[in-house]
Design a protein around this motif. Structure first.
Motif, PDB file in Angstrom:
ATOM      1  N   GLY A  52     -24.642   0.565  13.864  1.00 18.85           N
ATOM      2  CA  GLY A  52     -23.354  -0.008  14.224  1.00 18.85           C
ATOM      3  C   GLY A  52     -22.189   0.791  13.670  1.00 18.85           C
ATOM      4  O   GLY A  52     -22.357   1.630  12.786  1.00 18.85           O
ATOM      5  N   VAL A  53     -21.003   0.535  14.223  1.00 22.47           N
ATOM      6  CA  VAL A  53     -19.773   1.192  13.799  1.00 22.47           C
ATOM      7  C   VAL A  53     -18.769   0.114  13.431  1.00 22.47           C
ATOM      8  O   VAL A  53     -18.577  -0.848  14.180  1.00 22.47           O
ATOM      9  N   THR A  54     -18.126   0.272  12.269  1.00 21.17           N
ATOM     10  CA  THR A  54     -17.098  -0.664  11.835  1.00 21.17           C
ATOM     11  C   THR A  54     -15.907   0.110  11.288  1.00 21.17           C
ATOM     12  O   THR A  54     -15.985   1.308  11.039  1.00 21.17           O
ATOM     13  N   GLU A  55     -14.822  -0.599  11.083  1.00 16.74           N
ATOM     14  CA  GLU A  55     -13.626  -0.068  10.424  1.00 16.74           C
ATOM     15  C   GLU A  55     -13.072   1.206  11.078  1.00 16.74           C
ATOM     16  O   GLU A  55     -12.578   2.092  10.386  1.00 16.74           O
ATOM     17  N   ALA A  56     -13.139   1.299  12.404  1.00 17.32           N
ATOM     18  CA  ALA A  56     -12.590   2.473  13.093  1.00 17.32           C
ATOM     19  C   ALA A  56     -11.064   2.388  13.058  1.00 17.32           C
ATOM     20  O   ALA A  56     -10.488   1.421  13.541  1.00 17.32           O
ATOM     21  N   ARG A  57     -10.438   3.395  12.448  1.00 17.29           N
ATOM     22  CA  ARG A  57      -8.993   3.360  12.264  1.00 17.29           C
ATOM     23  C   ARG A  57      -8.422   4.766  12.258  1.00 17.29           C
ATOM     24  O   ARG A  57      -9.120   5.738  11.991  1.00 17.29           O
ATOM     25  N   SER A  58      -7.131   4.842  12.557  1.00 18.94           N
ATOM     26  CA  SER A  58      -6.402   6.093  12.520  1.00 18.94           C
ATOM     27  C   SER A  58      -5.048   5.821  11.902  1.00 18.94           C
ATOM     28  O   SER A  58      -4.563   4.687  11.927  1.00 18.94           O
ATOM     29  N   GLY A 111     -29.449   2.219  11.243  1.00 21.26           N
ATOM     30  CA  GLY A 111     -30.415   1.241  11.754  1.00 21.26           C
ATOM     31  C   GLY A 111     -31.744   1.363  11.028  1.00 21.26           C
ATOM     32  O   GLY A 111     -31.798   1.732   9.853  1.00 21.26           O
ATOM     33  N   VAL A 112     -32.824   1.098  11.726  1.00 21.95           N
ATOM     34  CA  VAL A 112     -34.160   1.085  11.120  1.00 21.95           C
ATOM     35  C   VAL A 112     -34.808   2.462  11.074  1.00 21.95           C
ATOM     36  O   VAL A 112     -35.820   2.635  10.404  1.00 21.95           O
ATOM     37  N   VAL A 113     -34.241   3.434  11.774  1.00 18.77           N
ATOM     38  CA  VAL A 113     -34.775   4.796  11.738  1.00 18.77           C
ATOM     39  C   VAL A 113     -33.633   5.774  11.474  1.00 18.77           C
ATOM     40  O   VAL A 113     -32.474   5.496  11.758  1.00 18.77           O
ATOM     41  N   ASP A 114     -33.987   6.940  10.932  1.00 15.64           N
ATOM     42  CA  ASP A 114     -32.996   7.991  10.745  1.00 15.64           C
ATOM     43  C   ASP A 114     -32.453   8.421  12.096  1.00 15.64           C
ATOM     44  O   ASP A 114     -33.186   8.434  13.095  1.00 15.64           O
ATOM     45  N   THR A 115     -31.192   8.786  12.131  1.00 19.47           N
ATOM     46  CA  THR A 115     -30.584   9.290  13.351  1.00 19.47           C
ATOM     47  C   THR A 115     -29.487  10.273  12.960  1.00 19.47           C
ATOM     48  O   THR A 115     -29.293  10.546  11.771  1.00 19.47           O
ATOM     49  N   ALA A 116     -28.807  10.808  13.938  1.00 17.70           N
ATOM     50  CA  ALA A 116     -27.683  11.712  13.670  1.00 17.70           C
ATOM     51  C   ALA A 116     -26.612  11.482  14.726  1.00 17.70           C
ATOM     52  O   ALA A 116     -26.916  11.327  15.912  1.00 17.70           O
ATOM     53  N   LEU A 117     -25.371  11.458  14.288  1.00 16.92           N
ATOM     54  CA  LEU A 117     -24.238  11.405  15.192  1.00 16.92           C
ATOM     55  C   LEU A 117     -24.008  12.814  15.725  1.00 16.92           C
ATOM     56  O   LEU A 117     -23.813  13.746  14.946  1.00 16.92           O
ATOM     57  N   LEU A 118     -24.048  12.974  17.046  1.00 11.60           N
ATOM     58  CA  LEU A 118     -23.914  14.298  17.650  1.00 11.60           C
ATOM     59  C   LEU A 118     -22.553  14.535  18.288  1.00 11.60           C
ATOM     60  O   LEU A 118     -22.084  15.666  18.338  1.00 11.60           O
ATOM     61  N   GLU A 119     -21.933  13.473  18.794  1.00 12.97           N
ATOM     62  CA  GLU A 119     -20.706  13.656  19.557  1.00 12.97           C
ATOM     63  C   GLU A 119     -19.865  12.389  19.496  1.00 12.97           C
ATOM     64  O   GLU A 119     -20.386  11.283  19.436  1.00 12.97           O
ATOM     65  N   ASP A 154     -28.424  11.150  18.380  1.00 12.39           N
ATOM     66  CA  ASP A 154     -29.472  12.066  18.837  1.00 12.39           C
ATOM     67  C   ASP A 154     -30.550  11.416  19.690  1.00 12.39           C
ATOM     68  O   ASP A 154     -31.230  12.095  20.441  1.00 12.39           O
ATOM     69  N   ASP A 155     -30.697  10.100  19.630  1.00  9.34           N
ATOM     70  CA  ASP A 155     -31.690   9.427  20.466  1.00  9.34           C
ATOM     71  C   ASP A 155     -31.103   8.957  21.796  1.00  9.34           C
ATOM     72  O   ASP A 155     -31.763   8.271  22.565  1.00  9.34           O
ATOM     73  N   GLY A 156     -29.837   9.328  22.057  1.00  2.73           N
ATOM     74  CA  GLY A 156     -29.180   8.932  23.298  1.00  2.73           C
ATOM     75  C   GLY A 156     -28.378   7.648  23.191  1.00  2.73           C
ATOM     76  O   GLY A 156     -27.663   7.284  24.127  1.00  2.73           O
ATOM     77  N   THR A 157     -28.486   6.951  22.064  1.00  2.00           N
ATOM     78  CA  THR A 157     -27.700   5.729  21.867  1.00  2.00           C
ATOM     79  C   THR A 157     -26.218   6.054  21.909  1.00  2.00           C
ATOM     80  O   THR A 157     -25.772   7.029  21.302  1.00  2.00           O
ATOM     81  N   GLU A 158     -25.463   5.236  22.630  1.00  2.00           N
ATOM     82  CA  GLU A 158     -24.012   5.356  22.669  1.00  2.00           C
ATOM     83  C   GLU A 158     -23.411   4.060  22.163  1.00  2.00           C
ATOM     84  O   GLU A 158     -23.794   2.978  22.627  1.00  2.00           O
ATOM     85  N   LEU A 159     -22.507   4.175  21.202  1.00  2.00           N
ATOM     86  CA  LEU A 159     -21.814   3.007  20.674  1.00  2.00           C
ATOM     87  C   LEU A 159     -20.326   3.146  20.961  1.00  2.00           C
ATOM     88  O   LEU A 159     -19.712   4.150  20.602  1.00  2.00           O
ATOM     89  N   ALA A 160     -19.770   2.134  21.608  1.00  2.00           N
ATOM     90  CA  ALA A 160     -18.330   2.114  21.869  1.00  2.00           C
ATOM     91  C   ALA A 160     -17.645   1.373  20.722  1.00  2.00           C
ATOM     92  O   ALA A 160     -18.189   0.405  20.178  1.00  2.00           O
ATOM     93  N   THR A 161     -16.465   1.851  20.364  1.00  2.00           N
ATOM     94  CA  THR A 161     -15.680   1.198  19.326  1.00  2.00           C
ATOM     95  C   THR A 161     -14.212   1.294  19.682  1.00  2.00           C
ATOM     96  O   THR A 161     -13.809   2.206  20.414  1.00  2.00           O
ATOM     97  N   THR A 162     -13.425   0.372  19.175  1.00  2.00           N
ATOM     98  CA  THR A 162     -11.985   0.407  19.364  1.00  2.00           C
ATOM     99  C   THR A 162     -11.343   0.852  18.056  1.00  2.00           C
ATOM    100  O   THR A 162     -11.654   0.302  16.996  1.00  2.00           O
ATOM    101  N   VAL A 163     -10.476   1.835  18.148  1.00  2.00           N
ATOM    102  CA  VAL A 163      -9.773   2.379  16.987  1.00  2.00           C
ATOM    103  C   VAL A 163      -8.389   1.749  16.926  1.00  2.00           C
ATOM    104  O   VAL A 163      -7.687   1.676  17.936  1.00  2.00           O
ATOM    105  N   GLU A 164      -8.013   1.286  15.736  1.00  2.00           N
ATOM    106  CA  GLU A 164      -6.690   0.716  15.513  1.00  2.00           C
ATOM    107  C   GLU A 164      -5.847   1.703  14.703  1.00  2.00           C
ATOM    108  O   GLU A 164      -6.319   2.223  13.685  1.00  2.00           O
ATOM    109  N   VAL A 165      -4.623   1.959  15.129  1.00  2.00           N
ATOM    110  CA  VAL A 165      -3.712   2.806  14.387  1.00  2.00           C
ATOM    111  C   VAL A 165      -2.985   1.930  13.375  1.00  2.00           C
ATOM    112  O   VAL A 165      -2.317   0.963  13.756  1.00  2.00           O
TER     113      VAL A 165
END
Length: 136
Positions: A20-26, A43-51, A122-133
Motif C-alpha cells: 500500500g501507499v500512504t502519506e503521498a504529499r508534495s 506486502g507479504v513478499v519482497d517487491t520493488a518499485l520500478l516506475e 516489479d510484479d506488475g501491481t499498480e497502485l494509484a494514489t492521490t498526492v496533496e500539496v
C-alpha cells in the motif's frame, strides 16, 4: 542526510500485510520541478518499485530520485532505477532521501492542489494514489 527508512512491522497485529501507499504529499512549487514524498507499506513478499507516473497535465516526466553527496561535498540528486520494498516493511520517501521527482511541471503546485499518480511494481501491481500539496 536522511535516507529511506526501513522499519520492520511487528507481527503482533495479525492478518496479512498488503502492499500500500500512504502519506503521498508534495510541497508547493513554482519552478520547473517538484518533489513527491510518500510511504510504501510492503506486502507479504519482497517487491520493488520500478516506475511512478503522473498525468501530463501535472508533469512532463516523473523519475525516482535519491539525494546524494557528491565528491565535491555538494548535495545533489540522481535518478535511481528502482526501490526495494522488503516484505512486511515500511519504506519512506522523504526530503533529503529518496523521492519522486516531477520534471517540467505543467502548472505550479499550489497549497491545497491534489493530483493522481500511479506506482508500478516489479510484479506488475499498480497502485494509484492521490498526492496533496501541503506545507510539511
Amino acid at each position: 542526510v536522511v535516507m529511506a527508512v526501513l522499519a520492520l512491522k511487528g507481527g503482533a497485529c495479525g492478518g496479512e500485510a498488503t502492499l500500500g501507499v500512504t502519506e503521498a504529499r508534495s510541497r508547493p512549487a513554482i519552478g520547473p520541478n517538484g518533489a513527491v514524498y510518500l510511504t510504501i507499506e510492503g506486502g507479504v513478499v519482497d517487491t520493488a518499485l520500478l516506475e511512478v507516473s503522473a498525468p501530463s497535465s501535472v508533469s512532463a516526466m516523473v523519475e525516482i530520485h535519491q539525494t546524494v553527496i557528491r565528491d565535491d561535498g555538494a548535495m545533489g540528486m540522481t535518478p535511481i532505477s528502482h526501490v526495494e520494498i522488503p516484505a512486511d516493511s515500511t519504506v519512506m520517501m522523504v526530503p533529503g532521501g529518496m523521492h519522486v521527482m516531477l520534471i517540467d511541471l505543467a502548472e505550479p503546485l499550489a497549497l491545497g492542489d491534489t493530483f493522481d499518480m500511479t506506482l508500478t511494481f516489479d510484479d506488475g501491481t499498480e497502485l494509484a494514489t492521490t498526492v496533496e500539496v501541503r506545507d510539511e
